[in-house]
Motif scaffolding. Sequence first.
Motif, PDB file in Angstrom:
ATOM      1  N   GLY A 196       0.814  -1.212   0.000  1.00 33.90           N
ATOM      2  CA  GLY A 196       0.000   0.000   0.000  1.00 33.90           C
ATOM      3  C   GLY A 196       0.840   1.250   0.000  1.00 33.90           C
ATOM      4  O   GLY A 196       0.307   2.359  -0.084  1.00 33.90           O
ATOM      5  N   ASP A 197       2.164   1.137   0.131  1.00 37.75           N
ATOM      6  CA  ASP A 197       3.073   2.263   0.144  1.00 37.75           C
ATOM      7  C   ASP A 197       3.734   2.409  -1.235  1.00 37.75           C
ATOM      8  O   ASP A 197       3.905   1.430  -1.979  1.00 37.75           O
ATOM      9  CB  ASP A 197       4.152   2.080   1.200  1.00 37.75           C
ATOM     10  N   GLY A 198       4.140   3.622  -1.518  1.00 47.61           N
ATOM     11  CA  GLY A 198       4.865   3.866  -2.759  1.00 47.61           C
ATOM     12  C   GLY A 198       6.327   3.478  -2.632  1.00 47.61           C
ATOM     13  O   GLY A 198       6.976   3.795  -1.643  1.00 47.61           O
ATOM     14  N   VAL A 199       6.842   2.774  -3.636  1.00 45.35           N
ATOM     15  CA  VAL A 199       8.230   2.296  -3.621  1.00 45.35           C
ATOM     16  C   VAL A 199       8.916   2.732  -4.915  1.00 45.35           C
ATOM     17  O   VAL A 199       8.391   2.533  -6.015  1.00 45.35           O
ATOM     18  CB  VAL A 199       8.304   0.774  -3.478  1.00 45.35           C
ATOM     19  N   ILE A 200      10.101   3.329  -4.752  1.00 47.54           N
ATOM     20  CA  ILE A 200      10.918   3.743  -5.901  1.00 47.54           C
ATOM     21  C   ILE A 200      12.317   3.165  -5.687  1.00 47.54           C
ATOM     22  O   ILE A 200      12.868   3.270  -4.593  1.00 47.54           O
ATOM     23  CB  ILE A 200      11.014   5.269  -6.015  1.00 47.54           C
ATOM     24  N   THR A 201      12.887   2.569  -6.738  1.00 47.70           N
ATOM     25  CA  THR A 201      14.277   2.095  -6.676  1.00 47.70           C
ATOM     26  C   THR A 201      15.097   2.798  -7.756  1.00 47.70           C
ATOM     27  O   THR A 201      14.596   3.119  -8.840  1.00 47.70           O
ATOM     28  CB  THR A 201      14.366   0.567  -6.885  1.00 47.70           C
ATOM     29  N   THR A 202      16.384   3.065  -7.412  1.00 42.15           N
ATOM     30  CA  THR A 202      17.303   3.718  -8.358  1.00 42.15           C
ATOM     31  C   THR A 202      18.614   2.940  -8.374  1.00 42.15           C
ATOM     32  O   THR A 202      18.845   2.066  -7.527  1.00 42.15           O
ATOM     33  CB  THR A 202      17.579   5.175  -7.961  1.00 42.15           C
ATOM     34  N   ASP A 203      19.459   3.311  -9.354  1.00 42.24           N
ATOM     35  CA  ASP A 203      20.816   2.767  -9.335  1.00 42.24           C
ATOM     36  C   ASP A 203      21.675   3.621  -8.432  1.00 42.24           C
ATOM     37  O   ASP A 203      21.159   4.545  -7.757  1.00 42.24           O
ATOM     38  CB  ASP A 203      21.394   2.691 -10.758  1.00 42.24           C
ATOM     39  N   LEU A 204      22.988   3.364  -8.402  1.00 38.92           N
ATOM     40  CA  LEU A 204      23.857   4.093  -7.484  1.00 38.92           C
ATOM     41  C   LEU A 204      23.982   5.562  -7.845  1.00 38.92           C
ATOM     42  O   LEU A 204      24.400   6.375  -7.014  1.00 38.92           O
ATOM     43  CB  LEU A 204      25.254   3.441  -7.472  1.00 38.92           C
ATOM     44  N   GLU A 205      23.649   5.956  -9.060  1.00 40.03           N
ATOM     45  CA  GLU A 205      23.747   7.353  -9.474  1.00 40.03           C
ATOM     46  C   GLU A 205      22.417   8.091  -9.361  1.00 40.03           C
ATOM     47  O   GLU A 205      22.317   9.255  -9.735  1.00 40.03           O
ATOM     48  CB  GLU A 205      24.266   7.434 -10.912  1.00 40.03           C
ATOM     49  N   GLY A 206      21.406   7.406  -8.894  1.00 37.41           N
ATOM     50  CA  GLY A 206      20.130   8.079  -8.650  1.00 37.41           C
ATOM     51  C   GLY A 206      19.172   8.060  -9.803  1.00 37.41           C
ATOM     52  O   GLY A 206      18.176   8.792  -9.797  1.00 37.41           O
ATOM     53  N   TYR A 207      19.389   7.219 -10.810  1.00 37.87           N
ATOM     54  CA  TYR A 207      18.478   7.114 -11.938  1.00 37.87           C
ATOM     55  C   TYR A 207      17.411   6.074 -11.620  1.00 37.87           C
ATOM     56  O   TYR A 207      17.723   4.958 -11.192  1.00 37.87           O
ATOM     57  CB  TYR A 207      19.216   6.739 -13.216  1.00 37.87           C
ATOM     58  N   VAL A 208      16.171   6.415 -11.864  1.00 40.31           N
ATOM     59  CA  VAL A 208      15.039   5.566 -11.499  1.00 40.31           C
ATOM     60  C   VAL A 208      15.018   4.320 -12.369  1.00 40.31           C
ATOM     61  O   VAL A 208      15.114   4.409 -13.606  1.00 40.31           O
ATOM     62  CB  VAL A 208      13.716   6.340 -11.652  1.00 40.31           C
ATOM     63  N   ASP A 209      14.907   3.136 -11.734  1.00 43.00           N
ATOM     64  CA  ASP A 209      14.767   1.904 -12.521  1.00 43.00           C
ATOM     65  C   ASP A 209      13.497   1.133 -12.154  1.00 43.00           C
ATOM     66  O   ASP A 209      13.204   0.109 -12.770  1.00 43.00           O
ATOM     67  CB  ASP A 209      16.018   1.006 -12.374  1.00 43.00           C
ATOM     68  N   TYR A 210      12.718   1.647 -11.159  1.00 43.52           N
ATOM     69  CA  TYR A 210      11.436   0.986 -10.859  1.00 43.52           C
ATOM     70  C   TYR A 210      10.574   1.909  -9.996  1.00 43.52           C
ATOM     71  O   TYR A 210      11.069   2.603  -9.104  1.00 43.52           O
ATOM     72  CB  TYR A 210      11.661  -0.335 -10.128  1.00 43.52           C
ATOM     73  N   LEU A 211       9.271   1.908 -10.291  1.00 41.97           N
ATOM     74  CA  LEU A 211       8.251   2.536  -9.449  1.00 41.97           C
ATOM     75  C   LEU A 211       7.082   1.578  -9.358  1.00 41.97           C
ATOM     76  O   LEU A 211       6.649   1.011 -10.381  1.00 41.97           O
ATOM     77  CB  LEU A 211       7.744   3.864 -10.024  1.00 41.97           C
ATOM     78  N   ASN A 212       6.540   1.422  -8.121  1.00 40.37           N
ATOM     79  CA  ASN A 212       5.347   0.581  -8.023  1.00 40.37           C
ATOM     80  C   ASN A 212       4.111   1.434  -8.298  1.00 40.37           C
ATOM     81  O   ASN A 212       4.191   2.684  -8.346  1.00 40.37           O
ATOM     82  CB  ASN A 212       5.314  -0.130  -6.679  1.00 40.37           C
TER      83      ASN A 212
END
Length: 361
Positions: A264-280
């Motif tokens: 139910g929470d928003g999740v964002i993942t990035t690489d080590l440089e801060g570029y987004v590679d996933y959003l739920n």
Amino acid sequence: CSLKYRIAITIFLLELIVMAVVLRVTISYIGDEMRAEFSAAHSVVQTLLIDMSEVALITDDFVEFQGRVAVIVGDPKVDTVLLADLNERVVVSSDLELIGAQISSIPGKDERLVLPVMFGKQKAGQLEIQFNTELLAEKLSDAQILGAIIALVGMVIVAMVSLLMGYLLTKRLQLMISAATSVAQGSLTVKVPASGNDELGRLGSVFNSMVSKLRQQVGELKDQKQYLQDSNVALSSEVSLKKVAEESLRQEKEKVHVTLEALGDGVITTDLEGYVDYLNPVAIKILNVIYSEVLGQPLDRIYQRSDLVTHVSLRSVVLDCLEEKGQASSGDVLLNIGTHDDVVVQESDAAIKDDHGNGIG
């Protein structure tokens, strides 16, 4: 035609030419010697008969001379002896029936040697001698026949020797041909006799050396082939393991995504440089963005953070996470998402690490 027969024929023809030349020269030499011998004998007979004819005509005593003529014609070289007086009457003859006949009337004058018998400067009579030329011809013919027989025997011997030489030479060549055929069929253990210092001996040594080097190179190629096969098996195993690992990782990522999408929470993942590679889906809804447009974008372009009380802008959450060495942190922040109103959220950030503890996002 086999090489050995060509060698034998070549040697035979060369020997035949040499023997023909030698035989011709030899027979010619023998013929000249025989003619010289007969000529010398004829000169001796002529001189002897002339001397006895002078005595007989001077003394008018022909009995003794007749006896000497009978002895002389016993030599096969002398065929006929005729002595005539000044009246051309035969007074001494090897044929007693011709005594008293006119010497000019006796047939065969052209075949007889006519010699005048002189007494001083005056002619006392005439001596005619017919030599047996057939004897010389017979002897020359016998010499030619003997030479031909010797030449024939010599040619037979030369032919046999030529065949033997051709056989011995081609035998060694045949061994090399058989060995070369075996090498062409894959056998690299053959050897040929390399004895002797002639060309075939040296060729045998070179051939054996070549086969030895080929055997060594083939052995090295087999070792390299085995090494490549082993490497291929190891690589195949490694590829298989990698595929298994990738499949396992893919399944794990699917499980994680399924889990994250169910939250139910928003999740964002990035690489080590801060570029987004996933959003739920919850994060997409909160940020009011399109997934394909923000994927791969820097996180700071999607939203900014502010202090909830002072509204002072906060630096990137990625930098905070890296400075905290991956330690999880949380707190309430104000999200500024551009065209929409600011949103108050409880933010938590943590580093993503691999099995070895290395940060990957």
